[in-house]
Design a protein around this motif. Structure first.
Motif, PDB file in Angstrom:
ATOM      1  N   LEU A 173      45.167  45.640  41.791  1.00 42.80           N
ATOM      2  CA  LEU A 173      45.647  44.454  41.731  1.00 42.80           C
ATOM      3  C   LEU A 173      44.572  43.741  43.062  1.00 42.80           C
ATOM      4  CD1 LEU A 173      46.989  41.844  40.863  1.00 42.80           C
ATOM      5  CD2 LEU A 173      48.989  42.527  42.508  1.00 42.80           C
ATOM      6  N   HIS A 174      44.520  44.411  44.146  1.00 50.51           N
ATOM      7  CA  HIS A 174      44.034  43.759  45.273  1.00 50.51           C
ATOM      8  C   HIS A 174      42.580  43.709  44.944  1.00 50.51           C
ATOM      9  CE1 HIS A 174      46.520  44.309  49.402  1.00 50.51           C
ATOM     10  NE2 HIS A 174      46.983  43.564  48.497  1.00 50.51           N
ATOM     11  N   GLU A 175      41.939  44.671  44.230  1.00 50.57           N
ATOM     12  CA  GLU A 175      40.473  44.780  43.966  1.00 50.57           C
ATOM     13  C   GLU A 175      40.021  43.633  42.880  1.00 50.57           C
ATOM     14  OE1 GLU A 175      36.789  45.770  44.966  1.00 50.57           O
ATOM     15  OE2 GLU A 175      38.663  46.776  45.782  1.00 50.57           O
ATOM     16  N   GLN A 176      41.132  43.285  42.090  1.00 50.33           N
ATOM     17  CA  GLN A 176      40.842  42.268  41.012  1.00 50.33           C
ATOM     18  C   GLN A 176      40.873  40.971  41.636  1.00 50.33           C
ATOM     19  OE1 GLN A 176      43.764  42.432  37.983  1.00 50.33           O
ATOM     20  NE2 GLN A 176      43.683  40.070  37.432  1.00 50.33           N
ATOM     21  N   GLN A 177      41.748  40.486  42.719  1.00 50.51           N
ATOM     22  CA  GLN A 177      41.880  39.413  43.206  1.00 50.51           C
ATOM     23  C   GLN A 177      40.363  39.136  43.948  1.00 50.51           C
ATOM     24  OE1 GLN A 177      45.392  39.485  45.625  1.00 50.51           O
ATOM     25  NE2 GLN A 177      46.686  39.186  44.119  1.00 50.51           N
ATOM     26  N   ILE A 178      40.016  40.410  44.686  1.00 46.19           N
ATOM     27  CA  ILE A 178      38.857  40.163  45.757  1.00 46.19           C
ATOM     28  C   ILE A 178      37.974  39.850  44.826  1.00 46.19           C
ATOM     29  CG2 ILE A 178      37.490  41.055  47.271  1.00 46.19           C
ATOM     30  CD1 ILE A 178      39.923  42.937  48.296  1.00 46.19           C
ATOM     31  N   ALA A 179      37.634  40.536  43.407  1.00 50.44           N
ATOM     32  CA  ALA A 179      36.461  40.496  42.629  1.00 50.44           C
ATOM     33  C   ALA A 179      36.378  39.013  42.342  1.00 50.44           C
ATOM     34  CB  ALA A 179      36.669  41.469  41.413  1.00 50.44           C
ATOM     35  N   GLU A 180      37.621  38.443  41.763  1.00 52.90           N
ATOM     36  CA  GLU A 180      37.729  37.042  41.285  1.00 52.90           C
ATOM     37  C   GLU A 180      37.357  36.077  42.419  1.00 52.90           C
ATOM     38  OE1 GLU A 180      41.891  36.621  39.950  1.00 52.90           O
ATOM     39  OE2 GLU A 180      41.550  37.764  38.249  1.00 52.90           O
ATOM     40  N   ILE A 181      37.665  36.351  43.532  1.00 51.99           N
ATOM     41  CA  ILE A 181      37.146  35.370  44.561  1.00 51.99           C
ATOM     42  C   ILE A 181      35.643  35.366  44.860  1.00 51.99           C
ATOM     43  CG2 ILE A 181      37.282  34.963  47.278  1.00 51.99           C
ATOM     44  CD1 ILE A 181      40.311  35.714  47.113  1.00 51.99           C
ATOM     45  N   ALA A 182      35.155  36.669  44.854  1.00 48.64           N
ATOM     46  CA  ALA A 182      33.783  36.663  44.916  1.00 48.64           C
ATOM     47  C   ALA A 182      33.098  36.221  43.510  1.00 48.64           C
ATOM     48  CB  ALA A 182      33.489  38.248  45.010  1.00 48.64           C
ATOM     49  N   GLU A 183      33.585  36.387  42.571  1.00 50.45           N
ATOM     50  CA  GLU A 183      32.984  35.606  41.354  1.00 50.45           C
ATOM     51  C   GLU A 183      32.978  34.107  41.394  1.00 50.45           C
ATOM     52  OE1 GLU A 183      33.369  35.733  36.413  1.00 50.45           O
ATOM     53  OE2 GLU A 183      34.798  37.032  37.653  1.00 50.45           O
TER      54      GLU A 183
END
Length: 577
Positions: free
Chosen positions: A280-290
């Motif tokens: 979930l953390h990685e998903q959130q960070i990837a969404e912010i990066a995107e």
């Protein structure tokens, strides 16, 4: 020769209470401490709601049977605010159960202006609840000055009571309790346990309001700096959405309360919880990066801010890695290097240098350098010497095409930090530990407690500080957050929730030995004891199960990202990726 000054005698009918300022109150032996303290002219200004008796925090119903040192605890003290809010929550529970016995109320999270966000769970809807009627009933109960009755009962009796009332979240939690008794409070027919002490009666709870908010309502209460006043409640849609998102995720995972998490640990499912939490953390960070990548033609600066021990450092590094994976080259700039010379630093009310004030930074030079970097120009960056308190020449820097500046600091969301930089050139991220995992529907886990436990473990590992030293500094840290961070949190373009569902279970075996070292008699002992009692509810998790890139590793050690750097000198001598 026999000393006639010493002799056996019968106890006197009176005892004496010694206050910190030298005053002495004499009264009848065995009477509640509140009867002694009510003679004080400052009894209600600010209201006294508890007492420290011979270095132990006690309720006002505690009997004074021997001469004692007593420090009043008021609504202007941290422990006093906890006692008041806990009691007010219990009053809300009792009134709600009386008016709406077929509905289930949950106390979710705190509101920065002073309050708890509450919801109706199950099949009920907030539109079916008459909030003015609920508040009116609470005020009637305050007028009636009903006593909170404290009773210690066998654990089996408490479990059966909650089974009979359909409180499965409490039943799941209590089956892991190590003690065979439990303290329950009673108000009328309503009974519940609470993590901590209460006021003697409802008459103490004069300051509150119920305000509709979103798909729930807020139970408002005073902040400790204005204990008889309710502050205006600002809108916080972004923060509320972040809380809701995490709460829904916990429900999907089946760990909507601590009892459910303990079940997962007990049954051997904790590896799954850890892996999914980290995903979930990685998903959130990837969404912010995107989001940043999608606006790469505009965004040149990413600002990251959040309160202490939120995991901003690890988040910044993991965000940088995600940006690299998506073709964006991050360039970190340390805001601390832009401190003004120490003699020009603002001072706080105690005459100490206030490094957290915006005036401690050379914002003009900072903004000028960022503008030049964005324009592709060469910049001689400063380097702040913390030993001499002087700003010195630092490295020479120049950005490559397509690079994005990464800034991490407490003022990142304050619009006054970069007033001359266009807003569309910045992307602001608020990082905080916004846990939605509570003990049960009515006993919430404070996000502040989670951050404090993170900091206690990290300070011991990396800085050699004792738990007593960390607790001692915590109030000052919190004051800075309330002044410089929380007022600007809704300025964020995105929010990252750094909470991990399992983290308090992982922190428990590391924090407990540190907290036990806080000696009895020091002011920090009371807080250490409270945290130890709180951690008793958690089953432990072995930290070896935690991935080496986890945000939690920033606090417990062993992070693979500890020495991760984003820049190096180019052949031309510039700082670059």
């Amino acid at each position: 020769m026999e000393n006639e000054s010493f002799y056996l005698t019968l106890p006197q009918s009176t005892v004496e209470v010694y206050l910190p300022d030298g005053r002495v109150i004499r009264g009848e032996r065995g009477k509640d401490v509140q009867k002694f303290l009510r003679v004080l002219p400052e009894w209600d200004n600010p209201p006294i709601v508890g007492a420290i008796i011979n270095d132990e925090l006690r309720e006002l119903t505690f009997p004074i049977t021997i001469d004692a040192r007593v420090t009043p605890v008021t609504m202007a003290d941290t422990d006093g605010t906890r006692i008041y809010r806990r009691s007010l929550t219990f009053l809300l529970e009792a009134a709600f159960e009386e008016l709406y016995p077929d509905y289930m109320l949950t106390i979710d999270h705190s509101v920065s202006s002073g309050g708890f966000f509450c919801q109706i769970v199950g099949n009920g809807k907030i539109s079916e609840i008459d909030l003015p009627r609920l508040e009116t009933r609470m005020r009637e109960m305050v007028q009636q000055d009903i006593a909170f009755t404290r009773e210690q009962v066998p654990l089996t009796e408490a479990i059966q009571y909650f089974k009979d009332h359909g409180n499965e979240d409490k039943v799941r939690l209590l089956k892991y309790r190590q003690k065979d008794t439990l303290v329950l409070y009673r108000l009328g027919v309503h009974r519940d346990y609470h993590h901590g002490y209460m006021v003697p009666s409802t008459g103490f709870l004069r300051w509150f309001a119920i305000s509709p908010f979103g798909d729930g309502f807020v139970l408002q209460f005073p902040r400790k700096h204005s204990p008889k006043e309710l502050l205006p409640m600002p809108a916080y849609p972004k923060l509320l959405n972040t809380f809701h998102r995490y709460g829904k995720w916990l429900n999907r995972l089946g760990i909507e309360s601590l009892g459910a998490l303990n079940d997962a640990i007990h049954s051997g499912r904790i590896r799954e919880i850890i892996l999914v939490s980290e995903a979930l953390h990685e998903q959130q960070i990837a969404e912010i990066a995107e989001s940043i990548v999608n606006h790469a033609n505009q965004i040149r600066i990413v600002l990251i801010a959040g309160p202490s021990s939120s995991g901003k450092t690890t988040f910044s590094k993991r965000l940088s890695i995600q940006l690299l994976a998506q073709g964006i080259l991050p360039f970190p700039v340390e805001i601390d290097n832009y401190f003004v010379d120490r003699e020009k630093t603002p001072k706080d009310k105690n005459g100490e240098y206030d490094y957290e004030a915006l005036g401690a930074l050379n914002t003009r030079l900072f903004s000028e350098h960022l503008q030049k970097l964005i324009a592709g120009e060469e910049v001689q960056m400063p380097k702040y010497n913390f030993k001499t308190g002087l700003s010195e020449p630092g490295e020479i820097a120049r950005l490559q095409d397509g690079q994005v500046i990464i800034l991490e600091g407490i003022h990142g969301l304050n619009p006054q930090l970069l007033p001359s930089i266009r807003q569309d050139q910045t992307y602001r991220v608020y990082v905080s530990c916004l846990t939605q995992l509570n003990l049960d529907l009515h006993n919430r886990i404070s996000t502040t407690d989670t951050r404090l436990l993170r900091r206690i473990v990290r300070d011991a590992t990396e800085r050699g500080y004792s738990a007593q030293q960390t607790i001692q500094r915590w109030d000052s840290v919190r004051r800075g957050e309330k002044l410089h961070i929380f007022p600007y949190q809704e300025n964020a373009d995105d929010m990252f929730n750094s909470a991990l569902a399992y983290e308090l279970s992982a922190l428990k075996p590391l924090a407990e030995p540190l907290l036990r070292q806080v000696p009895f008699g020091v002011p920090e002992y009371i807080e250490a004891k409270r945290l130890l009692t709180f951690l008793d509810w958690f089953l432990p998790v072995d930290s070896s199960l935690i991935p080496d890139n986890s945000l939690l590793r920033e606090f417990i050690g062993g992070s693979i990202l500890h020495d991760f750097k984003l820049w190096e000198k180019s052949e031309q001598g510039y700082l670059n990726y």
